[in-house]
Design a protein around this motif. Structure first.
Motif, short mmCIF file in Angstrom:
data_model
loop_
_atom_site.label_atom_id
_atom_site.label_comp_id
_atom_site.label_asym_id
_atom_site.label_seq_id
_atom_site.Cartn_x
_atom_site.Cartn_y
_atom_site.Cartn_z
N LEU A 649 0.83 -1.21 0.00
CA LEU A 649 0.00 0.00 0.00
C LEU A 649 0.87 1.26 0.00
O LEU A 649 0.55 2.25 -0.68
N ILE A 650 1.97 1.26 0.75
CA ILE A 650 2.88 2.41 0.76
C ILE A 650 3.47 2.62 -0.63
O ILE A 650 3.57 3.75 -1.12
N SER A 651 3.85 1.52 -1.26
CA SER A 651 4.39 1.60 -2.62
C SER A 651 3.38 2.24 -3.57
O SER A 651 3.74 3.07 -4.42
N ALA A 652 2.10 1.87 -3.43
CA ALA A 652 1.05 2.44 -4.28
C ALA A 652 0.86 3.93 -3.98
O ALA A 652 0.65 4.74 -4.88
N LEU A 653 0.96 4.32 -2.70
CA LEU A 653 0.79 5.72 -2.32
C LEU A 653 1.90 6.60 -2.90
O LEU A 653 1.68 7.78 -3.19
N ARG A 654 3.08 6.04 -3.08
CA ARG A 654 4.22 6.82 -3.56
C ARG A 654 4.35 6.83 -5.08
O ARG A 654 5.26 7.46 -5.61
N SER A 655 3.45 6.15 -5.77
CA SER A 655 3.56 6.04 -7.22
C SER A 655 2.48 6.85 -7.93
O SER A 655 1.30 6.77 -7.57
N ARG A 656 2.87 7.61 -8.96
CA ARG A 656 1.91 8.39 -9.75
C ARG A 656 0.93 7.48 -10.47
O ARG A 656 -0.20 7.89 -10.76
N GLU A 657 1.35 6.27 -10.76
CA GLU A 657 0.46 5.33 -11.47
C GLU A 657 -0.84 5.10 -10.71
O GLU A 657 -1.86 4.79 -11.30
N TYR A 658 -0.78 5.25 -9.38
CA TYR A 658 -1.92 4.92 -8.53
C TYR A 658 -2.70 6.17 -8.10
O TYR A 658 -3.47 6.11 -7.14
N GLU A 659 -2.52 7.27 -8.81
CA GLU A 659 -3.13 8.53 -8.39
C GLU A 659 -4.64 8.41 -8.20
O GLU A 659 -5.21 8.98 -7.26
#
Length: 722
Positions: A649-659
Motif C-alpha cells: 500500500l505504501i508503494s502504491a501511495l508513492r507512485s503516480r500510477e496509482y493517483e
C-alpha cells in the motif's frame, strides 16, 4: 466508598455531597460492582471464562445507507457495471433506481462498509442494533459494552471528583423475557408519558439477571438523567413473531416509552431480522474473525500455557479447512475448550463433530467440578443425550413461535409421556442437566422458573439429532417434515446440522435443490448443508451434484445482476467450503472475464481474510494489468487489517500510477493503523501533488495516532494552502 470516611471528598455540587451522605453513591457503586462480577462470573461452563473482555472484543462492520447523490458518486468512482448507462441517466432515472434499491431492502447491502469499534459505534450513534450470525459474538459484545461502562463508572466514583449524573448505568435484559413481563403486567391506569417510561424501566430491570433494589430503582427514575442509562437488549430474534408486528403492544410500548435519551444496544441474528421494536439510529453487523483476531484470541486463552497455545496455532495452519470455523467466536471458543480437555491431537473438521466433542467436555466439566470421576463410556451420559434430543425437539416450535422456554413441570410431564416406567430415572437426569452440567440454564435472572439451552445453537443441534434418529426409522416422513420448514429461516440452522449427521445426505440436498424460489434461497440452503457433510460420505454422483450446485450459486454471486441476492449467494459459498471458494475467488480476481464482478470478488476475499487471500490481493495491487480492480483491492486490504499489506500500500501511495486510488490506499493504511505508514502519509500531506487525497491522508494519520503526526497536522491547520 463509605459515607463516614474522614478524608476530604471532592464534589461538584451540594447535591453531589448530599448523595454521598444519603448512601446513593454507595448503592450505585454496589450495583456496578455486581454487574462487573456478573459479566465475569466463572460458574458458567460456556461464558468465555478464560478471556478478559477488555483484551478480547469483536470489531463491528457498519453498513451505511448513502444519499442519492452519494450513490451516484460511488457508482462513478468504483467503475461498476452499467457505469455508462448511469452517466447518461437523467436525475429522475437515478431517483427511480435509488428508490427501487431502497424499497427492496437491497441498498443497505450496497452501502459503504468500514470497520468500527463497538464502543466507538455506541458513542457516535447512541442507539445501535447489532446483527450477526449464530455465535458471532452478539451477547459478548453487549456484555463488553456494559462491562466497559461499569468500569468507567467505578473509576469516576473512586476518583472522588464526580457527579452521579456523569455515571453510565448498564442494564442488561433478554428481550424475550421482557416480552413475557410486558404480557403479564398491565400499565397503571391514568399514566402519563413519564410514568409509562418508569414502568418500562422497571420491567427491563426485572428482566435483568443483575438485581437492583427498590431504592436504586427510584433513584434512577427520579434523580438520574435518562441519558445516563445504557439498555443492553439481547436476543431480539428470539422474541415471538406475533409481538414483533408494527402495531403490537410490545413494539409500541418499547418504541414510544423506552427513554428517548437513553443509550440503547439491541442484538439480533441477521436471518429473519426485519426491524427493531426499539428505535435504532444505526444497524451494525459483526465481522468474522480475521487471522489476527484468531491468533490474538488463542494467545489470550492460553496465556498461562503458551506451549499449548502455540501448538494449537500450528495445527490450525496445517489444517486450513478449519479456518472457516475459527472465524466464528463461539466455534473458536468451543475449539479451545475441546483442545483443553482432549489428549487427542486431532481437531474436529466439521461443525457437527465440534458440537459432539464440546458436549462431551461439558459433561466432563460438570463432573470434575463436583469431584466425580466417570469413564468415557458413561452410560448416564448416553441417557442424558437421548433426553436432550427429546426436550429440544418437543419445545423448539413453541420457542420459535412464542419466544418462550420451558419450565420444569412441562419437562417432567413430557418425560413421563415419553419414558413411561423409566420416567423417574430420566427426571433425575434432567435435574443434573440443569444443576451439574449447565446445558440447561435459567431463562432470565436467578429467580426465573423457565429454562433454555445454554446457547441457541445447542438447541438447534439437538433438534437435528432428533430428526436424524427419525430419518433412520422413516426417511420419507423425516424429509417431508423438513421440507415443510425449508421456508422458515428459524429452522435453517437445524437443517444444516441435520445434514451433517447423515450418512447419506443426498436425499436431503436433492429435495432442497428441487424446490422453487425466485430468490434462489433453496440453493443457498442446499449449499450450506453440503458444507456440513463429510466428504467421505459422497459417491461420485453425489460429488457431481454438489459441484453443479456450487457452479449455480457461483454464477448467481459473481455474474448475476442483483446485488442483494449476490450477497446471500456469497455467504452460502463461503459457508460451503472456505478453501474451495477461496481458490476460485483468487482465480476470478486475476481474470478479465470477471472484471465486472471484481468488487464482489474482492469483498469476498476480505471476508475470508486468510494469508492466501491477502497475498492474492497484494499481487493484483502490484500489477498494472488489473488497474480496474485497484479501488476494491485497496478497500479489501484495509478491511482485512493485515500489517503484511502495508508495504504494498505504501508503494502504491508513492507512485503516480496509482493517483486515482490514493484516497482508497490512504484509507486502507489508516484502517490497518501501522506506524510503518506514517512517514509516507506525512510526505503525501505535505505535497500539493496529493491535494485531492489530503482529507483521506489526514484521516489515516489521525487513526494511526502516532505522536510524530501531530506537528504535520498542526502545520496543515496553520497553512492557508489547505
Amino acid at each position: 466508598m463509605s459515607s463516614n470516611q474522614l478524608e476530604p471528598i471532592k464534589c461538584k455540587t451540594i447535591e453531589d455531597a448530599s448523595q454521598i451522605i444519603s448512601g446513593d453513591v454507595e448503592r450505585v457503586e454496589d450495583y456496578l460492582e455486581r454487574f462487573r462480577k456478573w459479566v465475569n462470573k466463572r460458574e458458567e461452563p460456556f461464558d468465555l471464562r478464560k478471556l478478559d473482555l477488555e483484551t478480547i472484543h469483536i470489531p463491528l462492520k457498519v453498513t451505511e445507507e448513502r444519499t442519492r447523490d452519494e450513490f451516484k458518486e460511488r457508482e462513478k468512482e468504483r467503475n461498476v457495471r452499467r457505469l455508462k448507462d448511469l452517466q447518461r441517466s437523467s436525475d429522475s432515472e437515478i431517483d427511480r433506481r435509488y428508490k427501487d434499491l431502497r424499497d427492496e431492502n437491497m441498498f443497505r447491502k450496497r452501502g459503504a462498509e468500514s470497520i468500527i469499534e463497538a464502543k466507538e459505534a455506541l458513542e457516535r450513534h447512541k442507539r445501535i442494533g447489532i446483527l450477526g450470525g449464530p455465535g458471532a459474538g452478539k451477547t459478548t459484545t453487549e456484555k463488553y459494552l456494559g462491562f466497559r461502562a461499569a468500569n468507567a463508572g467505578m473509576e469516576k466514583l473512586n476518583s472522588g471528583n464526580f457527579s452521579l449524573k456523569d455515571i453510565t448505568i448498564p442494564i442488561f435484559a433478554r428481550l424475550p423475557r421482557l416480552e413475557e413481563l410486558i404480557r403479564k403486567r398491565k400499565i397503571p391506569d391514568s399514566s402519563g408519558q413519564r410514568e409509562i417510561e418508569d414502568f418500562v424501566i422497571d420491567l427491563t430491570i426485572d428482566a435483568s439477571p443483575v438485581r437492583m433494589d427498590k431504592y436504586l430503582r427510584d433513584l434512577i427514575k427520579k434523580d438520574i438523567p435518562r441519558s445516563s442509562l445504557l439498555f443492553l437488549l439481547d436476543a431480539l430474534d428470539e422474541v415471538s413473531r406475533k409481538s414483533l408486528g408494527h402495531n403490537t403492544h410490545f413494539t409500541t410500548l418499547l418504541r414510544e416509552s423506552l427513554p428517548e435519551d437513553a443509550l440503547v444496544v439491541a442484538a439480533s441474528r441477521i436471518v429473519g431480522y426485519t426491524s427493531s421494536p426499539v428505535k435504532i439510529n444505526k444497524e451494525l453487523e459483526l465481522v468474522a474473525f480475521n487471522q489476527q483476531n484468531i491468533d490474538k484470541f488463542i494467545k489470550v486463552w492460553y496465556r498461562h500455557n503458551t506451549e499449548k497455545g502455540d501448538k494449537l496455532l500450528g495445527q490450525l495452519k496445517q489444517r486450513p479447512a478449519i479456518h472457516g470455523m475459527c472465524q466464528n467466536p463461539l466455534l473458536l471458543t468451543m475449539l479451545c475448550m475441546v483442545n483443553d480437555g482432549s489428549d487427542d491431537s486431532s481437531l474436529p473438521a466439521r461443525r457437527v463433530e465440534l458440537y459432539q466433542k464440546c458436549i462431551k467436555e461439558l459433561f466432563k466439566w460438570g463432573n470434575v467440578r463436583l469431584g466425580i470421576r466417570v469413564n468415557d463410556e458413561d452410560a448416564e451420559r448416553d441417557y442424558a443425550l437421548d433426553l436432550l434430543k427429546n426436550i429440544a425437539f418437543e419445545f423448539f416450535d413453541d420457542y420459535v413461535s412464542s419466544g418462550t422456554g420451558f419450565n420444569i413441570i412441562q419437562v417432567q410431564n413430557k418425560i413421563r409421556e415419553i419414558y413411561k416406567d423409566n420416567s423417574d430415572y430420566y427426571i433425575g437426569i434432567e435435574e443434573k442437566l440443569r444443576k451439574r452440567y449447565g446445558i440447561l440454564v435459567k431463562y432470565g435472572g436467578e429467580d426465573a422458573e423457565t429454562f433454555v439451552f445454554l446457547h441457541r445453537t445447542f438447541w438447534e443441534y439437538f433438534v437435528a439429532q432428533y430428526i436424524s434418529n427419525w430419518m433412520d426409522n422413516d426417511k420419507e416422513k423425516a424429509l417431508e417434515f423438513i421440507k415443510k420448514r425449508f421456508w422458515d429461516p428459524e429452522w435453517h440452522e437445524s437443517i444444516c446440522f441435520f445434514a451433517g449427521t447423515l450418512e447419506d445426505p443426498m436425499p436431503l440436498i436433492d429435495t432442497l435443490c428441487k424446490e422453487n424460489d425466485l430468490l434462489s434461497r433453496h440453493l443457498f440452503l442446499a449449499l450450506r448443508c453440503a458444507g456440513e457433510v463429510d466428504a467421505k460420505a459422497l459417491d461420485e454422483k453425489g460429488k457431481d451434484v454438489i459441484n453443479e450446485l456450487v457452479d449455480k450459486v457461483w454464477w448467481i454471486c459473481y455474474e448475476g445482476e442483483n446485488d442483494f441476492i449476490s450477497d446471500l449467494a456469497g455467504e452460502a459459498l463461503v459457508a460451503y467450503s472456505l478453501k474451495i471458494v477461496e481458490r476460485r475467488l483468487i482465480a476470478a480476481l486475476r481474470s478479465r472475464e470477471y472484471e465486472g464482478a471484481w468488487r464482489r470478488v474482492a469483498k469476498s476475499l476480505w471476508k475470508i481474510g486468510s494469508p492466501e487471500a491477502v497475498q492474492a490481493l497484494m499481487d493484483v495491487l502490484r500489477s498494472r494489468e488489473y488497474e480496474g480492480a485497484w479501488h476494491c483491492v485497496a478497500d479489501a486490504l484495509g478491511e482485512i487489517d493485515n500489517p503484511e499489506a502495508v508495504p504494498a500500500l505504501i508503494s502504491a501511495l508513492r507512485s503516480r500510477e496509482y493517483e486515482d486510488v490514493w484516497k482508497d490506499v490512504a484509507d486502507a493504511l489508516g484502517k490497518i493503523g501501522s506506524p510503518e505508514a506514517v512517514q509516507a502519509l506525512i510526505s503525501a500531506l505535505r505535497s500539493r501533488e496529493y491535494e485531492g487525497a489530503w482529507h483521506c491522508v489526514a484521516r489515516a494519520l489521525g487513526k494511526i495516532g502516532s505522536p510524530e503526526t501531530v506537528p504535520a497536522l498542526i502545520d496543515v491547520l496553520r497553512s492557508r494552502e489547505y
